[in-house]
Design a protein around this motif. Structure first.
Motif, PDB file in Angstrom:
ATOM      1  N   ASN A   1       0.830  -1.207   0.000  1.00 60.36           N
ATOM      2  CA  ASN A   1       0.000   0.000   0.000  1.00 60.36           C
ATOM      3  C   ASN A   1       0.866   1.258   0.000  1.00 60.36           C
ATOM      4  O   ASN A   1       0.545   2.248   0.652  1.00 60.36           O
ATOM      5  CB  ASN A   1      -0.946   0.001   1.212  1.00 60.36           C
ATOM      6  CG  ASN A   1      -2.116   0.953   1.011  1.00 60.36           C
ATOM      7  OD1 ASN A   1      -2.564   1.180  -0.119  1.00 60.36           O
ATOM      8  ND2 ASN A   1      -2.614   1.527   2.093  1.00 60.36           N
TER       9      ASN A   1
ATOM     10  N   LEU B   1      -7.074  10.066  -4.323  1.00 60.02           N
ATOM     11  CA  LEU B   1      -7.657   9.269  -3.237  1.00 60.02           C
ATOM     12  C   LEU B   1      -7.845  10.107  -1.976  1.00 60.02           C
ATOM     13  O   LEU B   1      -8.870   9.998  -1.290  1.00 60.02           O
ATOM     14  CB  LEU B   1      -6.762   8.055  -2.927  1.00 60.02           C
ATOM     15  CG  LEU B   1      -6.700   6.936  -3.968  1.00 60.02           C
ATOM     16  CD1 LEU B   1      -5.789   5.812  -3.486  1.00 60.02           C
ATOM     17  CD2 LEU B   1      -8.095   6.393  -4.268  1.00 60.02           C
ATOM     18  N   LYS B   2      -6.876  10.962  -1.685  1.00 57.25           N
ATOM     19  CA  LYS B   2      -7.008  11.852  -0.533  1.00 57.25           C
ATOM     20  C   LYS B   2      -8.138  12.852  -0.759  1.00 57.25           C
ATOM     21  O   LYS B   2      -8.836  13.228   0.188  1.00 57.25           O
ATOM     22  CB  LYS B   2      -5.686  12.591  -0.286  1.00 57.25           C
ATOM     23  CG  LYS B   2      -4.546  11.687   0.180  1.00 57.25           C
ATOM     24  CD  LYS B   2      -3.261  12.474   0.377  1.00 57.25           C
ATOM     25  CE  LYS B   2      -2.128  11.572   0.853  1.00 57.25           C
ATOM     26  NZ  LYS B   2      -0.840  12.317   1.007  1.00 57.25           N
TER      27      LYS B   2
ATOM     28  N   ILE C   1     -10.877  12.239  -2.318  1.00 57.76           N
ATOM     29  CA  ILE C   1     -12.145  11.550  -2.050  1.00 57.76           C
ATOM     30  C   ILE C   1     -12.466  11.600  -0.559  1.00 57.76           C
ATOM     31  O   ILE C   1     -13.600  11.848  -0.152  1.00 57.76           O
ATOM     32  CB  ILE C   1     -12.073  10.092  -2.552  1.00 57.76           C
ATOM     33  CG1 ILE C   1     -12.059  10.065  -4.083  1.00 57.76           C
ATOM     34  CG2 ILE C   1     -13.246   9.276  -2.022  1.00 57.76           C
ATOM     35  CD1 ILE C   1     -11.951   8.683  -4.673  1.00 57.76           C
ATOM     36  N   LYS C   2     -11.439  11.365   0.282  1.00 53.85           N
ATOM     37  CA  LYS C   2     -11.652  11.403   1.728  1.00 53.85           C
ATOM     38  C   LYS C   2     -12.049  12.798   2.208  1.00 53.85           C
ATOM     39  O   LYS C   2     -12.847  12.944   3.137  1.00 53.85           O
ATOM     40  CB  LYS C   2     -10.378  10.952   2.451  1.00 53.85           C
ATOM     41  CG  LYS C   2     -10.024   9.480   2.215  1.00 53.85           C
ATOM     42  CD  LYS C   2      -8.759   9.099   2.969  1.00 53.85           C
ATOM     43  CE  LYS C   2      -8.413   7.640   2.745  1.00 53.85           C
ATOM     44  NZ  LYS C   2      -7.159   7.239   3.446  1.00 53.85           N
ATOM     45  N   LYS C   3     -11.486  13.827   1.543  1.00 52.86           N
ATOM     46  CA  LYS C   3     -11.808  15.204   1.929  1.00 52.86           C
ATOM     47  C   LYS C   3     -13.114  15.689   1.322  1.00 52.86           C
ATOM     48  O   LYS C   3     -13.630  16.733   1.715  1.00 52.86           O
ATOM     49  CB  LYS C   3     -10.676  16.135   1.507  1.00 52.86           C
ATOM     50  CG  LYS C   3      -9.355  15.876   2.224  1.00 52.86           C
ATOM     51  CD  LYS C   3      -8.282  16.822   1.718  1.00 52.86           C
ATOM     52  CE  LYS C   3      -6.948  16.584   2.410  1.00 52.86           C
ATOM     53  NZ  LYS C   3      -5.890  17.486   1.887  1.00 52.86           N
ATOM     54  N   GLY C   4     -13.630  14.937   0.354  1.00 58.65           N
ATOM     55  CA  GLY C   4     -14.867  15.337  -0.302  1.00 58.65           C
ATOM     56  C   GLY C   4     -14.682  16.280  -1.468  1.00 58.65           C
ATOM     57  O   GLY C   4     -15.663  16.774  -2.030  1.00 58.65           O
ATOM     58  N   THR C   5     -13.428  16.533  -1.862  1.00 62.20           N
ATOM     59  CA  THR C   5     -13.173  17.441  -2.981  1.00 62.20           C
ATOM     60  C   THR C   5     -13.181  16.716  -4.320  1.00 62.20           C
ATOM     61  O   THR C   5     -13.226  17.345  -5.373  1.00 62.20           O
ATOM     62  CB  THR C   5     -11.820  18.140  -2.799  1.00 62.20           C
ATOM     63  OG1 THR C   5     -10.782  17.143  -2.661  1.00 62.20           O
ATOM     64  CG2 THR C   5     -11.836  19.020  -1.548  1.00 62.20           C
TER      65      THR C   5
ATOM     66  N   THR D   1     -15.134  13.449  -6.400  1.00 67.81           N
ATOM     67  CA  THR D   1     -16.330  12.600  -6.329  1.00 67.81           C
ATOM     68  C   THR D   1     -16.141  11.245  -7.011  1.00 67.81           C
ATOM     69  O   THR D   1     -16.665  10.238  -6.539  1.00 67.81           O
ATOM     70  CB  THR D   1     -17.528  13.319  -6.967  1.00 67.81           C
ATOM     71  OG1 THR D   1     -17.193  13.678  -8.312  1.00 67.81           O
ATOM     72  CG2 THR D   1     -17.885  14.573  -6.170  1.00 67.81           C
TER      73      THR D   1
ATOM     74  N   LYS E   1     -14.067   7.927  -8.184  1.00 71.63           N
ATOM     75  CA  LYS E   1     -12.912   7.152  -7.739  1.00 71.63           C
ATOM     76  C   LYS E   1     -11.901   7.035  -8.875  1.00 71.63           C
ATOM     77  O   LYS E   1     -12.238   6.597  -9.980  1.00 71.63           O
ATOM     78  CB  LYS E   1     -13.347   5.761  -7.292  1.00 71.63           C
ATOM     79  CG  LYS E   1     -12.202   4.925  -6.707  1.00 71.63           C
ATOM     80  CD  LYS E   1     -12.684   3.584  -6.219  1.00 71.63           C
ATOM     81  CE  LYS E   1     -11.533   2.769  -5.641  1.00 71.63           C
ATOM     82  NZ  LYS E   1     -11.977   1.433  -5.161  1.00 71.63           N
TER      83      LYS E   1
END
Length: 288
Positions: free
Chosen positions: A51, A95-96, A98-102, A104, A106
């Motif tokens: 990873n 990917l980061k 996506i976690k922050k919501g910036t 949408t 993948k």
């Protein structure tokens, strides 16, 4: 420098290679493609197993003994692997996001290139200007294999050699281009940001522009539309009753011709828009 940023320009020159030069360009671009896939394989496996993603220095170190790395000039091979590292870095950044919501959607893990040719990048310090033109080194391994240590390409007369920062050998549809990236000075224009130009794209009228200072213009799209329709019709005829993914030299030739026509039209349309804005001191453009 403007606002702390250096500005760069780019110029493409079509290469008209002799059979010997074409063989060299195909070899170098082919090795670039293979090295890109080797670097991608290592990066994907590292991501799957640990990873993690490799830095460009990790890739340079791991691939230094690779046969495709050794078949290229070292700085050119490093530039190729740096591109791989940057693509994986961008993947992690998404990917980061996506976690922050910036972000949408993948993102997909960077994948392998299809067999063929890939871009080759020479940094400025690798290329020297000689009487015969721009000298591009090939490295010790190629010299040992084929007794060839370099190749030459003409230097464009409208550019300053000292301002060039990178040289790209770009293979596209059976043709090769020399792409020169150079430093350029920013141009200050006397425009008013409150003067606004709205541009509406279309087909028959490719671009229609109207401003709040009482000016307007349109760029005809009928000729471009006709060229594109002929291209699509010809491709359909050539691919008729062929297997999926069929490609040929004739398809590559007409595709490259069509792409050149489109790029030329886009450049000329952009010049029309910029000239209109400069003439009428328009500082804001709204497109679409």
């Amino acid at each position: 420098m403007q606002g702390g940023k250096m500005m760069f320009g780019c110029q493409q020159v079509l290469i008209d290679p002799s059979p010997e030069l074409r063989a060299i360009l195909e070899f170098v671009c082919g090795e670039s493609n293979k090295l890109h896939n080797c670097g991608t394989y290592y990066a994907r496996q590292l991501y799957f197993k640990e990873n993690k993603i490799p830095s460009r220095f990790d890739l340079h170190r791991e691939m230094s003994s690779n046969v495709h790395y050794r078949a290229m000039y070292s700085q050119v091979a490093q530039q190729c692997l740096t591109t791989v590292a940057e693509s994986f870095k961008s993947f992690i950044g998404l990917l980061k996001g996506i976690k922050k919501g910036t972000v949408t959607q993948k993102p997909k893990l960077p994948n392998y290139r299809k067999p063929g040719l890939n871009l080759v990048t020479y940094p400025k310090q690798s290329v020297k200007l000689k009487d015969a033109g721009l000298r591009f080194p090939l490295g010790k391994q190629v010299n040992a294999w084929f007794n060839v240590d370099c190749f030459y390409l003409p230097m464009p007369s409208n550019l300053d050699y000292k301002k060039i920062r990178e040289y790209h050998i770009l293979p596209r549809n059976g043709a090769f281009y020399l792409e020169l990236v150079y430093k350029t000075e920013p141009v200050k224009s006397d425009v008013n940001p409150n003067n606004v130009l709205g541009i509406d794209p279309g087909l028959n009228n490719w671009l229609t522009g109207v401003s709040n200072v009482g000016t307007s213009f349109s760029v005809d799209g009928l000729h471009l539309k006709s060229l594109n329709q002929w291209y699509n019709k010809r491709v359909s005829i050539l691919k008729e009753e062929q297997l999926q993914g069929f490609w040929s030299k004739q398809l590559a030739r007409i595709t490259e011709k069509r792409n050149r026509q489109m790029r030329d039209a886009v450049n000329k349309a952009a010049r029309i828009v910029l000239s209109h804005c400069l003439q009428h001191r328009i500082g804001t453009v709204v497109f679409g």
